[in-house]
Design a protein around this motif. Structure first.
Motif, PDB file in Angstrom:
ATOM      1  N   THR A  47       0.855  -1.189   0.000  1.00 12.38           N
ATOM      2  CA  THR A  47       0.000   0.000   0.000  1.00 12.38           C
ATOM      3  C   THR A  47       0.889   1.237   0.000  1.00 12.38           C
ATOM      4  O   THR A  47       2.082   1.150   0.331  1.00 12.38           O
ATOM      5  CB  THR A  47      -0.899   0.037   1.254  1.00 12.38           C
ATOM      6  OG1 THR A  47      -0.055   0.207   2.417  1.00 12.38           O
ATOM      7  CG2 THR A  47      -1.736  -1.231   1.386  1.00 12.38           C
ATOM      8  N   ALA A  48       0.308   2.365  -0.345  1.00 11.29           N
ATOM      9  CA  ALA A  48       1.073   3.612  -0.336  1.00 11.29           C
ATOM     10  C   ALA A  48       1.641   3.882   1.058  1.00 11.29           C
ATOM     11  O   ALA A  48       2.798   4.290   1.205  1.00 11.29           O
ATOM     12  CB  ALA A  48       0.199   4.771  -0.806  1.00 11.29           C
ATOM     13  N   ALA A  49       0.831   3.640   2.096  1.00 17.18           N
ATOM     14  CA  ALA A  49       1.281   3.897   3.469  1.00 17.18           C
ATOM     15  C   ALA A  49       2.441   2.981   3.858  1.00 17.18           C
ATOM     16  O   ALA A  49       3.425   3.430   4.458  1.00 17.18           O
ATOM     17  CB  ALA A  49       0.121   3.720   4.445  1.00 17.18           C
ATOM     18  N   GLU A  50       2.351   1.690   3.539  1.00 16.88           N
ATOM     19  CA  GLU A  50       3.421   0.754   3.888  1.00 16.88           C
ATOM     20  C   GLU A  50       4.699   1.040   3.101  1.00 16.88           C
ATOM     21  O   GLU A  50       5.806   0.938   3.638  1.00 16.88           O
ATOM     22  CB  GLU A  50       2.969  -0.694   3.666  1.00 16.88           C
ATOM     23  CG  GLU A  50       1.905  -1.163   4.637  1.00 16.88           C
ATOM     24  CD  GLU A  50       2.391  -1.193   6.083  1.00 16.88           C
ATOM     25  OE1 GLU A  50       3.499  -1.688   6.350  1.00 16.88           O
ATOM     26  OE2 GLU A  50       1.650  -0.709   6.957  1.00 16.88           O
ATOM     27  N   LEU A  51       4.562   1.364   1.830  1.00 18.33           N
ATOM     28  CA  LEU A  51       5.739   1.694   1.022  1.00 18.33           C
ATOM     29  C   LEU A  51       6.413   2.969   1.536  1.00 18.33           C
ATOM     30  O   LEU A  51       7.644   3.048   1.593  1.00 18.33           O
ATOM     31  CB  LEU A  51       5.358   1.828  -0.449  1.00 18.33           C
ATOM     32  CG  LEU A  51       4.961   0.499  -1.121  1.00 18.33           C
ATOM     33  CD1 LEU A  51       4.302   0.755  -2.467  1.00 18.33           C
ATOM     34  CD2 LEU A  51       6.158  -0.422  -1.263  1.00 18.33           C
ATOM     35  N   HIS A  52       5.622   3.941   1.946  1.00 19.04           N
ATOM     36  CA  HIS A  52       6.173   5.172   2.527  1.00 19.04           C
ATOM     37  C   HIS A  52       6.921   4.851   3.825  1.00 19.04           C
ATOM     38  O   HIS A  52       8.044   5.327   4.054  1.00 19.04           O
ATOM     39  CB  HIS A  52       5.054   6.193   2.777  1.00 19.04           C
ATOM     40  CG  HIS A  52       5.525   7.440   3.426  1.00 19.04           C
ATOM     41  ND1 HIS A  52       6.229   8.408   2.759  1.00 19.04           N
ATOM     42  CD2 HIS A  52       5.424   7.862   4.720  1.00 19.04           C
ATOM     43  CE1 HIS A  52       6.531   9.381   3.596  1.00 19.04           C
ATOM     44  NE2 HIS A  52       6.056   9.076   4.794  1.00 19.04           N
ATOM     45  N   ARG A  53       6.305   4.048   4.662  1.00 18.15           N
ATOM     46  CA  ARG A  53       6.929   3.651   5.933  1.00 18.15           C
ATOM     47  C   ARG A  53       8.241   2.907   5.679  1.00 18.15           C
ATOM     48  O   ARG A  53       9.237   3.142   6.356  1.00 18.15           O
ATOM     49  CB  ARG A  53       5.961   2.770   6.714  1.00 18.15           C
ATOM     50  CG  ARG A  53       6.444   2.349   8.066  1.00 18.15           C
ATOM     51  CD  ARG A  53       5.313   1.639   8.762  1.00 18.15           C
ATOM     52  NE  ARG A  53       5.770   0.863   9.886  1.00 18.15           N
ATOM     53  CZ  ARG A  53       5.013   0.053  10.565  1.00 18.15           C
ATOM     54  NH1 ARG A  53       3.740  -0.107  10.228  1.00 18.15           N
ATOM     55  NH2 ARG A  53       5.481  -0.617  11.576  1.00 18.15           N
ATOM     56  N   SER A  89       8.946   1.504  -7.369  1.00 15.03           N
ATOM     57  CA  SER A  89       8.775   2.956  -7.381  1.00 15.03           C
ATOM     58  C   SER A  89       9.385   3.640  -6.156  1.00 15.03           C
ATOM     59  O   SER A  89       9.561   4.851  -6.156  1.00 15.03           O
ATOM     60  CB  SER A  89       7.292   3.322  -7.487  1.00 15.03           C
ATOM     61  OG  SER A  89       6.626   3.071  -6.260  1.00 15.03           O
ATOM     62  N   THR A  90       9.744   2.875  -5.122  1.00 13.70           N
ATOM     63  CA  THR A  90      10.351   3.463  -3.927  1.00 13.70           C
ATOM     64  C   THR A  90      11.783   3.917  -4.175  1.00 13.70           C
ATOM     65  O   THR A  90      12.311   4.726  -3.420  1.00 13.70           O
ATOM     66  CB  THR A  90      10.369   2.465  -2.751  1.00 13.70           C
ATOM     67  OG1 THR A  90      11.241   1.363  -3.091  1.00 13.70           O
ATOM     68  CG2 THR A  90       8.975   1.979  -2.402  1.00 13.70           C
ATOM     69  N   GLY A  91      12.431   3.353  -5.189  1.00 17.39           N
ATOM     70  CA  GLY A  91      13.835   3.671  -5.446  1.00 17.39           C
ATOM     71  C   GLY A  91      14.795   2.927  -4.527  1.00 17.39           C
ATOM     72  O   GLY A  91      16.007   3.134  -4.589  1.00 17.39           O
ATOM     73  N   MET A  92      14.272   2.031  -3.680  1.00 13.87           N
ATOM     74  CA  MET A  92      15.103   1.269  -2.751  1.00 13.87           C
ATOM     75  C   MET A  92      15.756   0.095  -3.485  1.00 13.87           C
ATOM     76  O   MET A  92      15.297  -0.306  -4.554  1.00 13.87           O
ATOM     77  CB  MET A  92      14.247   0.740  -1.603  1.00 13.87           C
ATOM     78  CG  MET A  92      13.559   1.844  -0.802  1.00 13.87           C
ATOM     79  SD  MET A  92      12.314   1.204   0.357  1.00 13.87           S
ATOM     80  CE  MET A  92      13.382   0.607   1.670  1.00 13.87           C
ATOM     81  N   ARG A  93      16.802  -0.466  -2.902  1.00 11.79           N
ATOM     82  CA  ARG A  93      17.339  -1.738  -3.408  1.00 11.79           C
ATOM     83  C   ARG A  93      16.292  -2.793  -3.118  1.00 11.79           C
ATOM     84  O   ARG A  93      15.720  -2.823  -2.034  1.00 11.79           O
ATOM     85  CB  ARG A  93      18.633  -2.100  -2.686  1.00 11.79           C
ATOM     86  CG  ARG A  93      19.774  -1.168  -3.082  1.00 11.79           C
ATOM     87  CD  ARG A  93      21.145  -1.741  -2.820  1.00 11.79           C
ATOM     88  NE  ARG A  93      21.327  -2.964  -3.566  1.00 11.79           N
ATOM     89  CZ  ARG A  93      21.871  -4.085  -3.052  1.00 11.79           C
ATOM     90  NH1 ARG A  93      22.271  -4.122  -1.820  1.00 11.79           N
ATOM     91  NH2 ARG A  93      22.001  -5.159  -3.788  1.00 11.79           N
ATOM     92  N   LEU A  94      16.039  -3.674  -4.076  1.00 12.69           N
ATOM     93  CA  LEU A  94      14.947  -4.643  -3.954  1.00 12.69           C
ATOM     94  C   LEU A  94      15.431  -6.081  -3.941  1.00 12.69           C
ATOM     95  O   LEU A  94      16.206  -6.496  -4.798  1.00 12.69           O
ATOM     96  CB  LEU A  94      13.962  -4.468  -5.113  1.00 12.69           C
ATOM     97  CG  LEU A  94      13.269  -3.117  -5.210  1.00 12.69           C
ATOM     98  CD1 LEU A  94      12.387  -3.069  -6.450  1.00 12.69           C
ATOM     99  CD2 LEU A  94      12.459  -2.836  -3.958  1.00 12.69           C
ATOM    100  N   GLY A  95      14.905  -6.825  -2.964  1.00 11.14           N
ATOM    101  CA  GLY A  95      15.144  -8.255  -2.911  1.00 11.14           C
ATOM    102  C   GLY A  95      13.964  -8.985  -3.524  1.00 11.14           C
ATOM    103  O   GLY A  95      12.823  -8.550  -3.396  1.00 11.14           O
TER     104      GLY A  95
END
Length: 186
Positions: A47-53, A89-95
């Motif tokens: 969700t948008a909230a979880e991805l933001h967190r 879309s978060t721009g984080m490194r992804l596993g």
């Protein structure tokens, strides 16, 4: 009390990072030098909230937890692939999602996911390695990422044995499978 035990276990095992099966720390204060890595546990957590967190909590994001099991994330490869753009879309490194079994099997859940991610040009930076056994040596020869060229990292260790045995095994693990395993997710 449980949170204090987690802090001590993280310190005793000398881990480089930890996760809680969610985007939050669950109240755990990590020892110095131990990184928290958020996770999108299942489809409902994207969700948008979880991805933001998750973005606020860390720089690396773990994929779905055991999507190949009906009692965990329980997702088809297509469902997971359809959700991939949101964590990306978060721009984080992804596993990649951490499968429970068959991560090294051609034609298995992880293999199909990685093929789909390649076709769709999705980002997957590393493959989490699941290990629940007492001896990590066989996995050093055939890690879960055998179906892809991406680096592996240990996401879960044995749940068996005493806390001292588990800590001792975790301390030995990086030496056993180095350099194929990225202990610190760098």
């Amino acid at each position: 009390m449980e949170v204090q035990r987690c802090h001590r276990a993280l310190s005793d095992a000398r881990v480089g990072w930890f996760y809680t099966w969610s985007s939050g720390r669950g109240g755990i204060k990590a020892p110095a030098g131990v990184e928290f890595v958020p996770m999108m546990h299942d489809a409902g957590s994207v969700t948008a909230a979880e991805l933001h967190r998750a973005r606020e909590q860390g720089r690396i994001l773990l994929g779905f937890n055991e999507p190949d099991r009906s009692d965990q994330a329980h997702m088809t490869v297509k469902e997971a692939l359809d959700l991939c753009p949101r964590p990306e879309s978060t721009g984080m490194r992804l596993g990649a999602p951490a499968v429970a079994t068959g991560g090294d099997v051609a034609g298995g859940w992880l293999d199909w996911l990685m093929k789909g991610a390649t076709v769709r040009d999705y980002k997957v930076d590393f493959i989490p390695l699941r290990w629940y056994g007492a001896d990590l040596t066989p996995h050093a020869r055939q890690p879960s990422c055998a179906v892809t060229s991406r680096p592996c990292t240990s996401a879960t260790s044995s749940r068996s044995g005493s806390p001292n045995t588990r800590s001792s095994t975790l301390r030995r693990a990086p030496r056993v499978i180095r350099p194929r395993l990225n202990r610190r997710l760098l």
